[in-house]
Design an enzyme around this catalytic site. Structure first.
Site: not given
Ligand code: UDX
Length: 438
Positions: A123, A255, A265, A268
């Protein structure tokens, strides 16, 4: 058609991608400058906890289709396609640190004597791909025979293997028919399964990835702002999210209100997007991102404050049980973990913090003690904080835990616990944004 593929950088993305490319039938070499990591991977073992990764690594290191090396001369004129899967961490100013990408390109390019395609997966700030191509062509004996394409990666931790083998979409940022054709050969298997493909220029491909992350982060911060509204007005944010989710234009995913987003990810990448937006004089975008970040930070602060408030405003020497350390369930990754921010805040306020996480093992530190079971964490605690929604926490026995805790107060930072069951066992359950829980 079998291609010879190198994957440079074997972190989360690269190790999964290398195994995935072997599963797609290609001959693959994963390259990294870290000899220990390469030795682990070459033995078919995964350096990270990720469901399904180790069997895939084991299968293809055994079959010989997947090899690992620290030596650029092994891949340089061997591979038809070089994938760049290096990390782009934050610099102190929030911009993306491209030094790993530059180092990889500087090591590879001088060895490239025949035409090849270099495909970026990392990214990056928009404009990077074009600059990397200039850099490679200036250094490579093959010169203009080297082309750069951008093919962003959307894998989620905890689902990395599945996302790699069965992507929900493919983005091919290319500059020539030949590069596009090569990417179609690389992804021949998912393409036969009717995976949607977006073919575009380099800048659009780079932006698609950051836009996806920024949009997801915005959804989370939006619902967290609504949680505060529900809290103020006496509403229920979970029911609100359910109702919004039935609108197919909105959708229920991302949501879930609570402690907000963390990980390696989203935080940052949206910060780097804001910095890039300022550089390109698009202040509306950086302002939007800043609002999203402010809401997210506020969730962590608010939860720590609420815990202290529940304990009567004074936590010095008070034992607090924290359930969860990973930034989300399904991973042992604690980078930018909301749970750990809250734990740190409470420790700074004088509390004795005891943490349990089913997978994340923290290096020993003074801030808190890590224990091996929920029971050990809860014993003697004056409040229990549910901060990472591991499925097993939903099935805890509030009766039994009530015997161990000093005070039966649980703060559900992820709004996933079944409050009536806990209340029936005599617990006070606090869920921000669920009026019915107070
Ligand atoms: C993310 C993107 O989803 C992915 O497409 C990208 O390639 C890398 O970054 P990831 O870091 O594995 O993936 O986590 P993700 O499942 O997206 O969750 C991110 C954060 O959001 C987590 O801390 C999760 O707990 C939080 N989250 C997620 C919420 O607080 N509420 C939600 O409804 C969904």
């Amino acid at each position: 058609m079998t291609l010879r593929v190198s994957v440079i950088g074997t972190g989360y993305l690269g190790s999964t991608r290398a195994a995935g490319m072997a599963e797609f039938g290609h001959q693959v070499v994963g390259l990294d400058v870290d000899p220990e990591r390469i030795a682990t991977l070459a033995a078919g073992r995964s350096p990270i906890y990720e469901v399904g990764l180790e069997p895939l690594l084991a299968r293809h290191t055994r079959s010989g289709r997947l090899r690992f090396s620290t030596d650029y001369t092994v891949i340089a004129d061997w591979a038809d396609v070089h994938f760049l899967a290096l990390g782009t961490p934050s610099r102190p100013d929030g911009a993306a640190d491209l030094s790993q990408l530059h180092a990889a390109v500087d090591a590879l390019a001088p060895l490239l004597t025949r035409p090849a395609l270099v495909v970026g997966k990392s990214t990056v700030p928009v404009g990077t791909a074009r600059r990397l191509e200039d850099r490679i062509r200036a250094l490579a004996p093959a010169g203009d025979g080297i082309e750069v394409a951008w093919n962003p990666e959307f894998l989620r931790e905890g689902f990395a293997v599945d996302d790699t083998l069965r992507p929900d979409r493919l983005v091919f940022g290319t500059q020539s028919a030949r590069a596009l054709e090569t990417l179609e050969q690389v992804y021949a298997i998912p393409l036969t399964e009717a995976t949607p493909v977006v073919c575009c220029d380099l800048a659009t491909a780079e932006l698609i990835k950051t836009a996806a992350n920024a949009f997801l982060a915005t959804k989370i911060s939006f619902i967290n702002a609504m949680a505060q509204m529900c809290q103020a007005a006496g509403g229920d944010v979970v029911l609100l999210a359910d109702a919004l989710g039935y609108d197919s234009r909105i959708g229920r995913e991302f949501l879930n209100a609570g402690l907000g987003f963390g990980g390696g990810c989203l935080p940052k990448d949206i910060r780097a997007l804001a910095v890039r937006a300022d550089e390109l004089d698009v202040p509306v975008l950086s302002q939007l991102v800043e609002a999203v970040e402010a809401i997210n930070a506020g969730q962590r602060d608010g939860l720590a404050e609420l815990a202290i408030e529940q304990l009567g405003g004074e936590v010095t020497g008070v034992r607090i049980a924290v359930l969860g350390a990973a930034f989300k369930p399904g991973t042992d990754d604690t980078r930018n973990s909301p749970a750990l921010t809250v734990a740190d805040r409470l420790h700074a306020a004088g509390a004795e913090v005891v943490i349990y996480d089913p997978q994340a093992h923290l290096p020993p530190r003074d801030n808190f003690t890590q224990v091996d079971s929920v029971e050990d964490a809860v014993t003697g605690a004056e409040i229990v904080l549910h901060l990472t929604e591991w499925p097993e926490f939903r099935y805890l026995d509030p009766e039994a835990l009530g015997q161990l805790a000093k005070t039966k107060i649980i703060l559900d930072g992820r709004l996933k616990l079944h409050a009536p069951t806990w209340r029936d066992a005599g617990w006070k359950v606090v869920q921000i944004g669920r009026a019915s829980s107070l």
